[in-house]
Write a protein that holds these residues in place. Structure first.
Motif, PDB file in Angstrom:
ATOM      1  N   GLU A 119       0.824  -1.214   0.000  1.00  0.00           N
ATOM      2  CA  GLU A 119       0.000   0.000   0.000  1.00  0.00           C
ATOM      3  C   GLU A 119       0.862   1.270   0.000  1.00  0.00           C
ATOM      4  O   GLU A 119       0.625   2.212   0.755  1.00  0.00           O
ATOM      5  CB  GLU A 119      -0.936   0.014   1.219  1.00  0.00           C
ATOM      6  N   THR A 122      -1.102   4.386  -1.430  1.00  0.00           N
ATOM      7  CA  THR A 122      -2.169   4.707  -0.478  1.00  0.00           C
ATOM      8  C   THR A 122      -1.583   5.383   0.753  1.00  0.00           C
ATOM      9  O   THR A 122      -2.098   6.396   1.239  1.00  0.00           O
ATOM     10  CB  THR A 122      -2.928   3.433  -0.071  1.00  0.00           C
ATOM     11  N   SER A 123      -0.480   4.839   1.249  1.00  0.00           N
ATOM     12  CA  SER A 123       0.190   5.417   2.411  1.00  0.00           C
ATOM     13  C   SER A 123       0.700   6.821   2.105  1.00  0.00           C
ATOM     14  O   SER A 123       0.594   7.736   2.940  1.00  0.00           O
ATOM     15  CB  SER A 123       1.354   4.513   2.828  1.00  0.00           C
ATOM     16  N   ARG A 127      -0.322  10.330   3.982  1.00  0.00           N
ATOM     17  CA  ARG A 127       0.675  11.203   4.600  1.00  0.00           C
ATOM     18  C   ARG A 127       0.609  12.621   4.043  1.00  0.00           C
ATOM     19  O   ARG A 127       0.805  13.597   4.771  1.00  0.00           O
ATOM     20  CB  ARG A 127       2.085  10.609   4.422  1.00  0.00           C
ATOM     21  N   HIS A 139       6.130   6.993  10.464  1.00  0.00           N
ATOM     22  CA  HIS A 139       6.053   6.114   9.292  1.00  0.00           C
ATOM     23  C   HIS A 139       7.484   5.723   8.914  1.00  0.00           C
ATOM     24  O   HIS A 139       8.396   6.532   9.030  1.00  0.00           O
ATOM     25  CB  HIS A 139       5.378   6.850   8.128  1.00  0.00           C
ATOM     26  N   PRO A 140       7.710   4.476   8.486  1.00  0.00           N
ATOM     27  CA  PRO A 140       6.708   3.414   8.321  1.00  0.00           C
ATOM     28  C   PRO A 140       6.615   2.511   9.541  1.00  0.00           C
ATOM     29  O   PRO A 140       7.598   2.280  10.228  1.00  0.00           O
ATOM     30  CB  PRO A 140       7.277   2.627   7.138  1.00  0.00           C
ATOM     31  N   THR A 144       4.173  -0.204   5.513  1.00  0.00           N
ATOM     32  CA  THR A 144       3.453   0.915   4.904  1.00  0.00           C
ATOM     33  C   THR A 144       2.536   1.638   5.884  1.00  0.00           C
ATOM     34  O   THR A 144       1.880   2.614   5.506  1.00  0.00           O
ATOM     35  CB  THR A 144       2.594   0.428   3.718  1.00  0.00           C
ATOM     36  N   GLY A 145       2.465   1.187   7.119  1.00  0.00           N
ATOM     37  CA  GLY A 145       1.523   1.732   8.090  1.00  0.00           C
ATOM     38  C   GLY A 145       1.942   3.081   8.651  1.00  0.00           C
ATOM     39  O   GLY A 145       3.101   3.503   8.555  1.00  0.00           O
ATOM     40  N   ILE A 146       0.972   3.756   9.277  1.00  0.00           N
ATOM     41  CA  ILE A 146       1.169   5.110   9.804  1.00  0.00           C
ATOM     42  C   ILE A 146       0.504   5.204  11.175  1.00  0.00           C
ATOM     43  O   ILE A 146      -0.596   4.693  11.381  1.00  0.00           O
ATOM     44  CB  ILE A 146       0.529   6.165   8.881  1.00  0.00           C
ATOM     45  N   MET A 164      -6.028  -0.550   5.130  1.00  0.00           N
ATOM     46  CA  MET A 164      -5.753   0.104   3.855  1.00  0.00           C
ATOM     47  C   MET A 164      -5.738  -0.832   2.648  1.00  0.00           C
ATOM     48  O   MET A 164      -5.777  -0.361   1.514  1.00  0.00           O
ATOM     49  CB  MET A 164      -4.387   0.797   3.907  1.00  0.00           C
ATOM     50  N   PRO A 221      -1.780  -1.623   7.345  1.00  0.00           N
ATOM     51  CA  PRO A 221      -1.755  -2.459   6.150  1.00  0.00           C
ATOM     52  C   PRO A 221      -2.225  -3.880   6.452  1.00  0.00           C
ATOM     53  O   PRO A 221      -2.348  -4.281   7.617  1.00  0.00           O
ATOM     54  CB  PRO A 221      -0.264  -2.477   5.779  1.00  0.00           C
TER      55      PRO A 221
END
Length: 482
Positions: A119, A122-123, A127, A139-140, A144-146, A164, A221
């Motif tokens: 992702e 998307t990420s 952001r 991040h990350p 890909t996470g936030i 996501m 993600p």
């Protein structure tokens, strides 16, 4: 004469003071006047992306800063939560510019779906939106996470999560914003989840001065892969968090109807793959072989008895064999059969009892027919989801917030479902509540279940989901601080 003049001056001053006090007292019965645009000079204009992905600068100041202030709003100011606080959140969510922005976010994500741990775009979109709102983030996480934060930066910390990732499905819905990526589709509504959480971020940022703690926004993600939540937690997504909430779109309920329940909401889910080994031989001389097909067939039959004869009938459980593969010759007895399936339960005790009994039944039934067997539950791949269990206090908080926000007819207590969610990993660590928001609209054709190539949503649910997230988080901090 001089003394008389001084006396007259003093009397005039006293009369003027009395008049001013009287005027002030009289004005207290009326609303405060409109503030001019100068009241917002301390806040820079916000920026966001429109549906065409071009960055634009909003000329409109933050809604909560320059709205009309009345005596009532100044007096309460959400120090103690009131229906007016909920009403202001809903009003911001339903502003035409907010609604169009939410739709634009969701449509951009829908057009370019990305699978678990892929992702990246998307990420990046998330952001950039957070940057435009001046919201800080880490991040990350989990590739890909936030993890974003709004508020004081100090305790208490309450989290709201959105997943996501998309699915490996070819979209069959013909519409303007159909997936542009072959074989990939947001067929479970995660694009809507991201849009709603970004919408909540926008609302909460305008009301940041009301927050009595910190709201943590978790953009996760790989929910579909089953290990996104665990990896997010491993990277610190729930650091200092004392409660967490999440929503999922549902075609079971009309648009914007909220549903949840205390206790078990979604089942624990596991998968198994068994390899049964025998001895290959000529089908005309079965005595010279050890037949794994017979052993596997007996195991399939015996597995059905686990639920029907060993489980409490009031404790819903499922064991389903979904694949069975043996030899491919019509005159040879195969040497190996591979079978597999899934199992579900609503409590950890029942879930792990099922796991134990599935392995025992397959291994021992294989032994009856002189075969050997091994069973893999894919535990190393994190494909075992525990049950999603709503904390009663957190469920009650959601119910109370939703009724205050949308009215009592817009909340429903729903039955448990055999589906599974990796939000369950969070619910094992901190008090949690998971709820649904309806997207069913027969007129639009939004009637198909998740993971269908015909899945679609009614976008009118987006501002309602954003408002629900924002109110749940802000009110939690408000009441927690007392």
């Amino acid at each position: 004469m001089i003394r008389l003049q001084k006396l007259l001056i003093i009397c005039s001053i006293l009369i003027l003071c009395i008049d001013r006090v009287t005027a002030t007292t009289a004005s207290s019965d009326h609303d405060y006047p409109y503030f001019d645009s100068g009241c917002c000079n301390s806040r820079a204009p916000t920026t966001h992306r429109n549906a065409s992905s071009a960055i634009v600068r909003s000329k409109t100041p933050a809604v909560s800063d320059c709205a009309v202030w009345s005596k009532e709003s100044v007096v309460s100011d959400c120090v103690i939560w009131s229906k007016e606080c909920s009403g202001e959140i809903l009003r911001i969510a339903k502003l035409p510019e907010t609604v169009e922005w939410l739709k634009g976010i969701r449509r951009r994500i829908h057009e370019f779906p990305e699978l678990a741990f892929e992702e990246f775009n998307t990420s990046l979109l998330i952001r950039r939106e957070l940057d435009q709102m001046d919201i800080s983030y880490r991040h990350p996480l989990a590739k890909t996470g936030i993890r974003a934060t709004i508020g004081t930066g100090g305790p208490p910390f309450v989290a709201v999560r959105a997943d996501m990732d998309a699915l490996p499905i070819q979209e069959a819905v013909e519409w303007e914003y159909k997936s542009k990526v072959a074989g990939k589709m947001h067929a479970c509504g995660h694009d809507a989840h991201v849009a709603m959480l970004l919408g909540a971020a926008r609302i909460l940022k305008t009301r940041e001065h009301h927050l009595k703690g910190t709201v943590v926004l978790v953009f996760q993600p790989a929910e579909e892969a089953g290990n996104g939540a665990k990896r997010m937690m491993g990277d610190g997504a729930l650091e200092d968090v004392e409660a967490i909430f999440a929503v999922h779109v549902s075609h079971e309920h009309p648009t914007s109807i909220i549903g949840s329940r205390p206790g078990p909401l979604l089942a624990g889910c596991g998968f198994f793959r068994a390899v049964i080994n025998g001895k290959q031989g000529d089908a005309g001389s079965p005595q010279r072989s050890v037949d794994p097909v017979l052993a596997a067939s007996a195991a399939v039959i015996s597995l059905q008895g686990i639920v029907s004869r060993e489980a409490n009938p009031l404790d819903s459980q499922v064991v389903s064999v979904t694949s069975f593969n043996g030899g491919d010759s019509l005159d040879k007895i195969a040497d190996t059969v591979v079978l597999g399936g899934t199992f579900r339960a609503f409590s950890n005790t029942s879930f792990y009892q099922l796991l134990q009994r599935i392995e025992e039944v397959i291994v021992e039934q294989a032994g009856v027919f002189r075969c050997s067997a091994t069973v893999d539950f894919f535990e190393k791949e994190y494909t075992i989801y525990p049950p999603t269990v709503n904390d009663e206090g957190m469920y009650e908080h959601v119910r109370k917030v939703v009724i205050d926000l949308f009215g009592p007819t817009n909340f429903r207590v729903v039955p448990p479902m055999m589906g599974a969610e990796d939000f369950s990993f969070y619910s094992q660590v901190v008090p949690a509540a998971f709820f649904y928001i309806g997207v069913r609209n027969e007129t639009l054709g939004s009637v198909h279940t998740g993971h269908s190539p015909y899945f679609m949503i009614d976008e009118d649910a987006l501002p309602m989901g954003a408002a629900a997230h924002a109110a749940i988080a802000e009110r939690y901090l408000n009441e927690r601080s007392r």
